[in-house]
Structure formats: structure tokens, C-alpha cells
Motif scaffolding. Structure first.
Motif, PDB file in Angstrom:
ATOM      1  N   UNK A  39     -63.100   4.396  47.660  1.00 53.06           N
ATOM      2  CA  UNK A  39     -63.791   3.557  46.668  1.00 53.06           C
ATOM      3  C   UNK A  39     -64.858   4.357  45.934  1.00 53.06           C
ATOM      4  N   UNK A  40     -65.628   5.139  46.681  1.00 56.06           N
ATOM      5  CA  UNK A  40     -66.701   5.931  46.076  1.00 56.06           C
ATOM      6  C   UNK A  40     -66.139   6.936  45.076  1.00 56.06           C
ATOM      7  N   UNK A  41     -65.050   7.592  45.454  1.00 56.54           N
ATOM      8  CA  UNK A  41     -64.454   8.593  44.575  1.00 56.54           C
ATOM      9  C   UNK A  41     -63.856   7.945  43.330  1.00 56.54           C
ATOM     10  N   UNK A  42     -63.177   6.795  43.494  1.00 59.74           N
ATOM     11  CA  UNK A  42     -62.568   6.111  42.351  1.00 59.74           C
ATOM     12  C   UNK A  42     -63.638   5.679  41.346  1.00 59.74           C
ATOM     13  N   UNK A  43     -64.713   5.079  41.837  1.00 65.42           N
ATOM     14  CA  UNK A  43     -65.787   4.643  40.946  1.00 65.42           C
ATOM     15  C   UNK A  43     -66.367   5.830  40.172  1.00 65.42           C
ATOM     16  N   UNK A  44     -66.559   6.915  40.876  1.00 63.20           N
ATOM     17  CA  UNK A  44     -67.151   8.109  40.259  1.00 63.20           C
ATOM     18  C   UNK A  44     -66.233   8.672  39.185  1.00 63.20           C
ATOM     19  N   UNK A  45     -64.966   8.832  39.519  1.00 60.05           N
ATOM     20  CA  UNK A  45     -64.011   9.392  38.561  1.00 60.05           C
ATOM     21  C   UNK A  45     -63.876   8.486  37.342  1.00 60.05           C
ATOM     22  N   UNK A  46     -63.827   7.164  37.547  1.00 55.37           N
ATOM     23  CA  UNK A  46     -63.721   6.220  36.421  1.00 55.37           C
ATOM     24  C   UNK A  46     -64.887   6.400  35.455  1.00 55.37           C
ATOM     25  N   UNK A  47     -66.111   6.516  35.995  1.00 55.96           N
ATOM     26  CA  UNK A  47     -67.288   6.648  35.141  1.00 55.96           C
ATOM     27  C   UNK A  47     -67.336   8.005  34.440  1.00 55.96           C
ATOM     28  N   UNK A  48     -66.979   9.045  35.173  1.00 60.44           N
ATOM     29  CA  UNK A  48     -66.997  10.375  34.559  1.00 60.44           C
ATOM     30  C   UNK A  48     -65.887  10.529  33.508  1.00 60.44           C
ATOM     31  N   UNK A  49     -64.759   9.869  33.720  1.00 57.78           N
ATOM     32  CA  UNK A  49     -63.684   9.909  32.730  1.00 57.78           C
ATOM     33  C   UNK A  49     -64.123   9.241  31.429  1.00 57.78           C
ATOM     34  N   UNK A  50     -64.945   8.199  31.519  1.00 58.85           N
ATOM     35  CA  UNK A  50     -65.477   7.555  30.314  1.00 58.85           C
ATOM     36  C   UNK A  50     -66.338   8.536  29.525  1.00 58.85           C
ATOM     37  N   UNK A  51     -67.162   9.293  30.254  1.00 52.78           N
ATOM     38  CA  UNK A  51     -67.987  10.306  29.586  1.00 52.78           C
ATOM     39  C   UNK A  51     -67.093  11.366  28.958  1.00 52.78           C
ATOM     40  N   UNK A  52     -66.065  11.759  29.694  1.00 52.18           N
ATOM     41  CA  UNK A  52     -65.162  12.807  29.215  1.00 52.18           C
ATOM     42  C   UNK A  52     -64.446  12.377  27.934  1.00 52.18           C
ATOM     43  N   UNK A  53     -63.995  11.127  27.886  1.00 49.65           N
ATOM     44  CA  UNK A  53     -63.267  10.634  26.709  1.00 49.65           C
ATOM     45  C   UNK A  53     -64.200  10.287  25.564  1.00 49.65           C
ATOM     46  N   UNK A  54     -65.379   9.817  25.895  1.00 47.21           N
ATOM     47  CA  UNK A  54     -66.286   9.309  24.868  1.00 47.21           C
ATOM     48  C   UNK A  54     -65.968   7.849  24.586  1.00 47.21           C
ATOM     49  N   UNK A  55     -66.911   7.125  24.037  1.00 40.91           N
ATOM     50  CA  UNK A  55     -66.742   5.680  23.868  1.00 40.91           C
ATOM     51  C   UNK A  55     -66.547   5.255  22.411  1.00 40.91           C
ATOM     52  N   UNK A  56     -66.973   6.084  21.490  1.00 43.51           N
ATOM     53  CA  UNK A  56     -66.945   5.653  20.090  1.00 43.51           C
ATOM     54  C   UNK A  56     -65.645   6.058  19.424  1.00 43.51           C
ATOM     55  N   UNK A  57     -64.965   5.071  18.830  1.00 40.63           N
ATOM     56  CA  UNK A  57     -63.706   5.359  18.133  1.00 40.63           C
ATOM     57  C   UNK A  57     -63.984   5.848  16.718  1.00 40.63           C
ATOM     58  N   UNK A  58     -63.256   6.866  16.314  1.00 39.20           N
ATOM     59  CA  UNK A  58     -63.353   7.326  14.926  1.00 39.20           C
ATOM     60  C   UNK A  58     -62.714   6.295  14.013  1.00 39.20           C
ATOM     61  N   UNK A  59     -63.192   6.198  12.771  1.00 40.73           N
ATOM     62  CA  UNK A  59     -62.729   5.166  11.837  1.00 40.73           C
ATOM     63  C   UNK A  59     -61.232   5.306  11.539  1.00 40.73           C
ATOM     64  N   UNK A  60     -60.715   6.510  11.584  1.00 40.19           N
ATOM     65  CA  UNK A  60     -59.318   6.705  11.225  1.00 40.19           C
ATOM     66  C   UNK A  60     -58.361   6.496  12.409  1.00 40.19           C
TER      67      UNK A  60
END
Length: 207
Positions: A185-206
Motif C-alpha cells: 500500500x505504501x509503495x502504491x500510494x507513493x508511486x501514484x503521487x510521483x507519477x502525477x508529478x512525472x506526467x504533470x497536471x496541466x493539459x496543453x490547449x492543443x
């Protein structure tokens, strides 16, 4: 930091005192720890203790700094193995941290540390290690990071990325003990949050 008299002690006596301190800080959090117990287990007089350290806080934060320095050394080693990939390094380091922090020999100490986290504790474990007392290690890390795949403009951005990733890491370690999460559980939560940082949250307009 310890007084010079501590560093003049033979290594075996230094180790005995540090081990006694670790046992006491594993038994109870810092604010409940007793110098009387530490000196009793270390077989030294109270007067000698104050020749080595200002108080129990001084000893405690020295112990944390020593542990943090070892963690930084290992982080650098993993970063080299991963060819500067900061995300892969954080992932592997967190997995290793789970094993170490939940090891019966260390579990109580780290649990007391993370569940009683405050500004001074976090500053010691993060800022002191990566910016003050261990500047060389910090800049070794910065220089080893492969920035080609990172969406950053300059070194200031890189420093901020490190701070964000360290904050997420410490938050997850606190959650692991606070919620008594399983390793998975600890590893899954960590990876999920770090993957969000890795991908970024803001979508480009195009997109």
C-alpha cells in the motif's frame, strides 16, 4: 552537533553512546526520552554526557544527521546506477526505505521520528542534509541528475523539483507509519503521487 570531546572518544565508546541513545529514542519520542536512561545504558556519568552533548536534542539531531548522510550516500549511488534518472532513483530509494524503516531493529525509532515530525525534524532530515551540513552531497546529486527529459528552465527549477519530491517522500513515510500501511500500500500510494508529478497536471490547449 557534538562537542569536540565526543570526537576524542575511542570509536567503541562513541558507538556505545550512540546505540544507547538510539534504544532510548526507539522506546519513546524525543520529548519523552530520558538522559538518565541513555547514560545508564552507556555506563557513563551524567557529567560526562554534558561534556559530549549540550542536551538530548543535540544528541538526537546528531543521530538523525548521521542516518541522513548514509541515506544521501546511497541515493547518490542509485542515481549513478540509474544514469541520472531522478524518478527511478526516488522509486528505488523509497522501496529501500520501506525495508529499512520497517526492519524490527529500526522500526520503533523511525516510527517515533515520523509520527512526531515537526519543522525542526523535517529541516534536519531534508534541509540540513541537502543544503547545509551536507552541501557537497546535495550538489553531487544535482550534478548527477539527467535533466534532458525534465521540463525545467534552469537550476532553480531543478532545486524546486527536488524539494517537491522530497516533500512527497516524507509525507508518504509519515503516512506509512501513521496509517500502518502494508509495504504494498505504501509503495502504491507513493508511486501514484510521483507519477502525477512525472506526467504533470496541466493539459496543453492543443491536446
Amino acid at each position: 552537533m557534538p562537542k569536540q570531546t565526543f570526537f576524542h572518544l575511542p570509536k567503541d565508546k562513541q558507538d556505545t553512546l550512540i546505540q544507547s541513545a538510539k534504544e532510548e529514542f526507539s522506546r519513546v519520542p524525543l520529548h519523552e526520552a530520558s538522559i538518565a536512561n541513555i547514560i545508564k545504558n552507556a555506563c557513563i556519568p551524567r557529567g560526562s554526557f554534558y561534556q559530549y552533548f549540550e542536551d538530548k536534542e543535540d544528541l538526537y539531531f546528531y543521530l538523525l544527521n548521521q542516518l541522513s548522510q548514509k541515506n544521501a550516500e546511497r541515493f547518490i549511488s542509485v542515481l549513478k546506477e540509474k544514469n541520472g534518472d531522478i524518478f527511478e532513483t526516488f522509486f528505488e530509494s523509497f522501496q529501500f526505505s520501506i525495508k529499512v524503516h520497517k526492519n524490527p531493529e529500526h522500526k520503533s525509532f523511525f516510527k517515533n521520528t515520523f509520527l512526531n515530525m515537526n519543522y525542526k525534524l523535517e529541516n534536519t532530515l531534508v534541509n540540513n542534509v541537502y543544503e547545509q551540513s551536507q552541501k557537497k552531497q546535495y550538489f553531487d546529486i544535482i550534478n548527477l541528475i539527467n535533466t534532458k527529459n525534465l521540463n525545467i528552465k534552469d537550476e532553480k527549477d531543478l532545486h524546486n523539483v527536488m524539494k517537491i519530491m522530497l516533500a512527497v517522500t516524507f509525507h508518504n513515510l509519515v503516512q506509512m507509519f501513521g496509517k500502518e500501511l502494508s509495504d504494498e500500500e505504501a509503495l502504491k500510494n507513493y508511486i501514484d503521487q510521483m507519477e502525477l508529478i512525472k506526467r504533470g497536471l496541466y493539459k496543453e490547449e492543443n491536446e
